[in-house]
Every structure is written in structure tokens, then in C-alpha cells.
Write a protein that holds these residues in place. Structure first.
Motif, mmCIF file in Angstrom:
data_model
loop_
_atom_site.group_PDB
_atom_site.id
_atom_site.type_symbol
_atom_site.label_atom_id
_atom_site.label_comp_id
_atom_site.label_asym_id
_atom_site.label_seq_id
_atom_site.Cartn_x
_atom_site.Cartn_y
_atom_site.Cartn_z
ATOM 1 N N TYR A 326 16.413 -15.569 -4.219
ATOM 2 C CA TYR A 326 15.852 -15.400 -3.091
ATOM 3 C C TYR A 326 14.629 -14.560 -2.854
ATOM 4 N N THR A 327 14.181 -14.556 -4.174
ATOM 5 C CA THR A 327 12.122 -13.663 -4.246
ATOM 6 C C THR A 327 11.251 -14.773 -4.355
ATOM 7 N N THR A 328 10.407 -14.993 -4.114
ATOM 8 C CA THR A 328 9.639 -16.131 -4.556
ATOM 9 C C THR A 328 8.564 -15.867 -5.006
ATOM 10 N N ASP A 329 7.955 -13.818 -4.567
ATOM 11 C CA ASP A 329 6.992 -13.714 -5.584
ATOM 12 C C ASP A 329 6.777 -12.028 -5.714
ATOM 13 N N PHE A 330 6.947 -11.250 -6.533
ATOM 14 C CA PHE A 330 6.264 -9.730 -6.676
ATOM 15 C C PHE A 330 5.515 -9.105 -7.768
ATOM 16 N N GLY A 331 4.882 -7.444 -6.477
ATOM 17 C CA GLY A 331 4.244 -6.965 -7.113
ATOM 18 C C GLY A 331 4.122 -5.831 -7.935
ATOM 19 N N VAL A 332 3.800 -4.289 -8.388
ATOM 20 C CA VAL A 332 3.982 -3.348 -8.759
ATOM 21 C C VAL A 332 2.453 -3.133 -8.857
ATOM 22 N N TRP A 333 1.839 -1.778 -7.943
ATOM 23 C CA TRP A 333 0.926 -1.493 -8.142
ATOM 24 C C TRP A 333 1.245 -0.129 -8.379
ATOM 25 N N VAL A 334 0.404 0.262 -9.854
ATOM 26 C CA VAL A 334 0.711 2.270 -9.983
ATOM 27 C C VAL A 334 -1.576 2.723 -9.510
ATOM 28 N N PRO A 335 -1.997 3.587 -9.720
ATOM 29 C CA PRO A 335 -2.913 4.031 -9.365
ATOM 30 C C PRO A 335 -2.942 4.464 -10.667
ATOM 31 N N PRO A 336 -4.871 3.373 -11.161
ATOM 32 C CA PRO A 336 -4.967 4.012 -13.139
ATOM 33 C C PRO A 336 -5.067 5.559 -13.058
ATOM 34 N N ASP A 337 -3.840 6.079 -13.478
ATOM 35 C CA ASP A 337 -4.465 7.347 -13.527
ATOM 36 C C ASP A 337 -4.793 7.670 -15.062
ATOM 37 N N GLY A 338 -5.942 8.360 -15.349
ATOM 38 C CA GLY A 338 -6.401 8.869 -16.959
ATOM 39 C C GLY A 338 -6.627 7.964 -17.532
ATOM 40 N N ALA A 339 -7.351 6.577 -16.855
ATOM 41 C CA ALA A 339 -7.938 5.413 -17.206
ATOM 42 C C ALA A 339 -9.245 4.444 -16.331
ATOM 43 N N SER A 340 -10.228 3.962 -17.212
ATOM 44 C CA SER A 340 -10.399 2.792 -16.016
ATOM 45 C C SER A 340 -9.763 1.477 -15.791
ATOM 46 N N VAL A 341 -9.534 1.884 -16.440
ATOM 47 C CA VAL A 341 -8.222 -0.045 -16.038
ATOM 48 C C VAL A 341 -6.715 0.445 -16.286
#
Length: 387
Positions: A326-341
Motif C-alpha cells: 500500500y506504500t508507493t514511496d518512502f523518505g527519511v530525513w535527519v539533520p546532518p549532525d556532526g558532518a558536512s553531509v
């Protein structure tokens, strides 16, 4: 740890479904799921010297829109938030309460109950329990801190970028990545790490790349059902040139990762990192002083790096194939804590989904990632700079 951080760390899952999301049904699904998950119904209380969690008696609401709300100020005190817009459900949470694995059971249950109401499925309501806190004193007795300092104090600290936050999304064929790893007798995550190192060499314009990654420690801490943050981080360095291929160094990356993931190694590293938080929290001082002391000493157990990789795997827990339909897509977003990327990787519906937060000022990250993966025979399904 995430209370003592200078910046609030709010994270997001987003699931796209077959049809436009019905907010009223989603509210009913949230209420049903939450009734069987008491750990999540908590609010944070702070006084001059202490902080603690207690039951939240306010209603837990579903909000309309894709804008991330300020948690807990705009969420009735809850340390997570559910919202929707179009065909997408957004699950946001404050890292103080949860990590990616800890938040997945609740959000999976909410999706299941929504599908019951919207599509007539028959998912059961599962009771979600949380293990008690792990024994920090026992871990410190097993791995006592080094008196008089640490080698980490003398190490060279990577200078990271702190520019405007931008997002990049890359989707890979999971099978092609697995085949590439098998051809090099390595773990798939090792192949992914090596390819990211190659891309960052070109993107950041430097031959020495320092990377870090997180590892789930519930197993070694003896709390398999913990919903609270339960991770440690490792860091390594690779030296690459323009002509370097993945086969030239993947065995070294793979050996480092396999050595890190041995139970005693994970337990020792977890003790090093969380022992510092434990020590700061035990001080008889105002919370603002504890926060300041934590910030000054975090680098002792921190992992400042050019980039970090967090491999979530399947975000559905338990990983129910029926729900994935039932899911067509997914994303997970977390701030880049302690790194450039910062790179968050998830696996769903045969795809490896990389959601990347980037503070470096250079353009063209998506194109460099696509070229790097494709040159090594890994199929890229999508690569786009979103901002």
C-alpha cells in the motif's frame, strides 16, 4: 544526549500511499495505535536541575500540511507528530525520545490501522512495549573510562561545512548493490560506504575522506525491545585518488565495519559515548550548565566527519510485505549532525533509498552520485537535487 545538544534534532519519515490521505481516518488510526503504545504518550518536564518524562493527557492530533511543526511546542507536548498532505503521511519525531528503530513500530501500527479503515485490510492492533533502561553502571564497570583523557582529544578534527541545508535523493536497485558487494566478497553496506566515499572525494574536492556510521546496540545492551535511542557510532578514514576503483579498497572498508560490529566492540563504543552523557547528567548543576559542559566535551566521544551513513533498512517494523503493497514511496530525513553531509539509507520495495542532507556549498551532488554508482555497475533509478 539529544536534550543536551545545542540544536534540536527533529527527524522525519514520509510514506506515499496509493490515494489521497483521509485526515479523519488517519486520526482514528493514530488514536487506535497509540492506545496500545504507552511509551509514546509522554511529555518532557524540565526544572532547574532535572528533567523527566511523564504521561501526556492532552489529545494527540493529526495535522494537515507538509511543514514540520516545532516539537513539542506545537504538538500538544508530544515528542512526535503525524501530519498529511495529498497522498503522503509525514511522521516527525524529536530524537530526544526515539531513534529510527524506536519510532518504526508506532508508525507501522498507524499505517496498518489506516489501511484497515481505508482499504479494508485486517491488520491486528499490536501491543508495543519498551524494555527498561539498560544498565549503564554495569557497562562502565566493564569498560571504565580512561583516566586523564582520551586519544580522541589529540586527534585531528575534520572541518565540516555549515552552509545552507540542501537535500538530495538517490534511489538504487537493491539487487544491483547486493551483486556488487558479493562480487567483492563484502557486505552490501560496505559497498555502499565505499561508493559514497568515492563520490565525496570528488564532491568535496579532497583525497582524504573521513566517514562515520551508526550501529544499533539493542542486542549488546540486552534491551532488544528498547524504543528509546540505542545506538553507537564509529568513524574511519580512507585515502582515495581520481583513478581509485571500488575494488581497490572495499576489502579494507569491509574489514573495518565487520570488526566494529563485533558485540564487544559495539558495547565498548556505546559505553564510551553514552558514559559521557551519563557523567554529565549526574552533575549537581542547573540544566543549562549541564548542556554547556556536554557541548564542550562531546568531541571526546563524537564522530565529526565529512559524511555519515545511517542504514535504517526496512522502515516497517515488523516488516510486513502486505503493508508494503500500500506504500508507493518512502523518505527519511535527519539533520546532518556532526558532518558536512548526512546520508540516511532505507530499503523498501526492492529499492535502496538515500535521503541526503548536505551543508556543503558545492552544486551537483546528485550528478556525482549517479556517475559514481553507474561507473561501478550499480543501477541508479533516480538521482535528484531537491532544493
Amino acid at each position: 544526549m539529544y536534550f543536551f545538544r545545542r540544536e534540536k534534532v527533529q527527524c522525519r519519515y514520509q510514506f506515499s500511499l496509493r490515494d489521497a490521505v483521509d485526515l479523519t481516518l488517519l486520526q482514528r488510526a493514530l488514536t487506535t495505535a497509540l492506545a496500545s503504545a504507552p511509551y509514546y504518550t509522554q511529555r518532557l518536564v524540565q526544572e532547574k536541575r532535572e528533567m523527566w518524562l511523564e504521561p501526556n493527557t492532552e489529545p494527540c492530533l493529526v495535522y494537515h500540511g507538509s511543514t514540520m511543526r516545532n516539537i513539542p511546542e506545537q504538538t500538544n507536548g508530544y515528542l512526535f507528530c503525524v501530519s498529511c498532505e495529498g497522498d503522503t503521511i509525514y511522521f516527525d519525531w524529536h530524537h530526544f525520545l526515539l531513534d529510527g528503530h524506536g519510532v518504526s513500530p508506532l508508525f507501522t501500527s498507524i499505517l496498518e490501522q489506516y489501511c484497515n479503515l481505508r482499504y479494508g485490510t485486517a491488520f491486528a492492533v499490536q501491543q508495543i512495549v519498551c524494555d527498561p533502561p539498560y544498565d549503564m553502571d554495569a557497562m562502565l564497570a566493564e569498560h571504565p573510562p580512561v583516566e586523564g583523557g582520551s586519544d580522541a582529544i589529540q586527534r585531528d578534527v575534520v572541518q565540516t561545512y555549515e552552509g545552507t541545508l540542501r537535500r538530495t535523493r538517490v534511489c538504487l536497485s537493491k539487487q544491483s548493490l547486493v551483486e556488487k558487494a558479493l562480487a567483492n566478497n563484502a557486505k552490501p553496506v560496505s559497498a555502499l560506504m565505499g561508493l559514497l566515499c568515492m563520490a565525496m572525494r570528488e564532491y568535496l574536492g579532497k583525497e582524504k575522506i573521513q566517514y562515520s556510521y551508526s550501529s544499533d546496540t539493542r542486542d549488546v545492551a540486552g534491551v532488544p525491545n528498547a524504543l528509546y535511542n540505542c545506538v553507537c557510532s564509529f568513524e574511519h578514514t580512507v585515502q582515495l585518488q581520481a583513478q581509485t576503483r571500488l575494488a581497490d579498497f572495499i576489502s579494507d572498508v569491509d574489514a573495518d565495519i565487520k570488526r566494529d560490529l563485533q558485540p564487544q566492540s559495539k558495547r565498548r563504543r556505546m559505553t564510551e559515548q553514552m558514559g559521557w552523557v551519563y557523567k554529565v547528567n549526574q552533575q549537581k548543576a542547573p540544566l543549562r550548565i549541564k548542556q554547556r559542559v556536554f557541548q564542550m566535551g562531546e568531541y571526546i566521544g563524537g564522530t565529526i566527519s565529512d559524511f555519515w551513513l545511517s542504514y535504517l533498512g526496512n522502515p516497517l517494523m515488523p516488516a510486513t510485505p502486505e503493508l508494503a503493497q500500500y506504500t508507493t514511496d518512502f523518505g527519511v530525513w535527519v539533520p546532518p549532525d556532526g558532518a558536512s553531509v548526512g546520508v540516511e539509507a532505507a530499503s523498501l520495495n526492492g529499492k535502496i533509498i538515500l535521503c541526503i542532507h548536505n551543508k556543503a556549498p558545492h552544486p551537483g551532488l546528485a550528478d556525482i552520485l549517479r556517475k559514481t554508482f553507474e561507473n561501478e555497475g550499480v543501477t541508479v533509478l533516480e538521482a535528484a537535487d531537491l532544493d
